[in-house]
Design an enzyme around this catalytic site. Structure first.
Site, PDB file in Angstrom:
ATOM      1  CB  SER A 162      -0.904   0.010   1.236  1.00  0.00           C
ATOM      2  OG  SER A 162      -1.572   1.253   1.377  1.00  0.00           O
ATOM      3  CE1 TYR A 220      -6.225   4.696  -1.452  1.00  0.00           C
ATOM      4  CE2 TYR A 220      -4.303   4.449  -0.043  1.00  0.00           C
ATOM      5  CZ  TYR A 220      -5.604   4.132  -0.357  1.00  0.00           C
ATOM      6  OH  TYR A 220      -6.292   3.238   0.422  1.00  0.00           O
ATOM      7  CB  THR A 260      -6.653   2.852  -4.940  1.00  0.00           C
ATOM      8  OG1 THR A 260      -6.064   1.574  -4.668  1.00  0.00           O
ATOM      9  CG2 THR A 260      -7.976   2.961  -4.191  1.00  0.00           C
ATOM     10  CE  LYS A 271      -7.625  -2.705  -3.968  1.00  0.00           C
ATOM     11  NZ  LYS A 271      -8.577  -1.903  -3.169  1.00  0.00           N
ATOM     12  CG  HIS A 313     -11.374   1.322  -0.296  1.00  0.00           C
ATOM     13  ND1 HIS A 313     -10.464   1.725  -1.243  1.00  0.00           N
ATOM     14  CD2 HIS A 313     -10.748   1.488   0.902  1.00  0.00           C
ATOM     15  CE1 HIS A 313      -9.358   2.125  -0.654  1.00  0.00           C
ATOM     16  NE2 HIS A 313      -9.504   1.983   0.655  1.00  0.00           N
TER      17      HIS A 313
END
Length: 398
Positions: free
Chosen positions: A119, A142, A167, A266, A290
């Site tokens: 992540s 992100y 994402t 995603k 999510h």
């Protein structure tokens, strides 16, 4: 050892036979604030619950007398051969479950023949995780088209990551009331310390000791230091730079141009979005809401999967994330069009209970359940699963 003819084995107090067993054990081991962060969801938890109940709406279609001895669980994602069609999903601030979660998840995943998706908000930097690993894992971004995003992409590539997941379902943080009620601020760390939360921490001395000693709970891809102040600063950077409601298709098209490896989008639930991702040259999409942590009343991931897979039409890979707790869930997802699934909460339960051994056991449970399900269905390989392998439980639809 044997005692009066019985095989006696010393085990943990819990009978850890399923992911749900690990969930219950993890709840006992974690402070309420941390538990709500890991296991909670947005608003009224409707989507969180639907992610699980969606699997109940499908039955498996068995075949008998197939004469099959071996069952193959191998799959391929982004050109990476996997022994198990289960990836470990990206989970931010995973150090709150166990201070070494990111390192342990990567190590166990590769030993089990799969991969970890690191992540952006990991509790160890992407370089630290890559240095500790033997295999190339995946990186989750992100996004925002700009300096921070460019830097993260360059760092990921330099560290050896060749597959990235972008994402796109967090333009703003969802309202997770359970976290806030138990002491987490509306915008994340640091927690609000009250006599009640302090007492709860005191009741979990092992967890509290690890947090105080190691201070690995923030997002360390943005700051070089560890500690509470660094964790708070990393959170502010994430919200300021990476959660942007103005993000659009031009921004992710730019990322496609910049990233030379495999690229996945995603957070896809709409077939039209999946079609656009294919047109822009993405290698795959991840059907995900999510984990029910963002938009409540969004479709369950499994409910959205068949239409997204049909829209992609084999032009890109389709992965599923959300609600997987059984090997039979994996089988249903593959039958409905997924190439593989990703799990987040299950391995956090495992690592919270018993570190690396817990993560490994969670994956072993899923592998055993997948093989058992294939055997009972009379199916030789996960690659043989298709829409004919499942049927709707019509009485559930009204």
């Amino acid at each position: 050892m044997e005692l009066f003819g019985f095989d006696v084995r010393w085990t943990l107090p819990e009978r850890l036979l399923s992911i749900e067993d690990y969930r219950r054990a993890a709840r006992r081991r974690l402070p309420a604030m941390v538990w709500n962060y890991i296991d909670g969801g947005a608003d009224d938890l409707v989507t969180l619950r639907d992610n699980r109940s969606a699997f109940d709406r499908w039955s498996l279609v068995p075949g008998v007398l197939k004469g099959i001895e071996d069952h193959d669980t191998a799959a391929t994602v982004a050109g990476i051969p996997l022994a198990l069609p289960v990836l470990l999903a990206p989970t931010g601030a995973s150090g709150m479950a166990h201070w070494r979660t990111d390192l342990l998840a990567a190590a166990v995943a590769e030993r089990m023949g799969t991969r970890y998706v690191v992540s952006t908000a990991s509790s160890w930097s992407l370089e630290e995780i890559a240095e500790a690993a033997r295999e190339a894992h995946l990186f989750q971004l992100y996004p925002r088209a700009g300096t921070v995003t460019s830097s993260l992409m360059r760092r990921a590539w330099s560290a050896g990551y060749r597959t990235m997941m972008v994402t796109v379902d967090v333009p703003v943080k969802g309202s997770r009331e359970g976290e806030r009620r138990t002491g987490m601020r509306g915008n994340g760390l640091p927690p609000i310390l009250t006599p009640r939360t302090a007492l709860n921490f005191a009741r979990h001395p092992r967890w509290t000791y690890d947090v105080v000693r190691h201070q690995r709970f923030g997002g360390y891809n943005f700051v070089e230091q560890t500690g509470i102040a660094a964790a708070v600063e990393s959170l502010h950077i994430q919200e300021r730079e990476l959660m942007q409601s103005t993000l659009n298709w031009d921004d992710v098209a730019w990322m496609r141009d910049q990233w030379k490896g495999a690229l996945y989008l995603k957070g896809i639930l709409n077939p039209e979005d999946a079609e656009q991702a294919v047109r822009l040259g993405f290698d795959g999409v991840v059907v995900s809401n999510h984990g029910g942590r963002q938009l409540d009343f969004a479709p369950a991931s499994l409910d959205a999967l068949p239409d997204v897979a049909a829209a992609v039409g084999g032009k890109a890979e389709v992965l599923l994330d959300g609600g997987v707790r059984r090997g039979s869930d994996v089988v249903k997802a593959l039958a409905l069009g997924a190439s593989a699934v990703m799990i987040g909460r299950p391995y956090l339960y495992g690592v919270a209970v018993s570190g690396a051994a817990g993560v490994r056991h969670v994956l072993e449970i899923l592998r055993e359940e997948i093989v058992r399900t294939l055997t009972l269905m009379g199916v030789a390989s996960v690659g043989d699963l298709d829409r004919s392998s499942v049927t709707p439980r019509h009485h559930e639809f009204k």
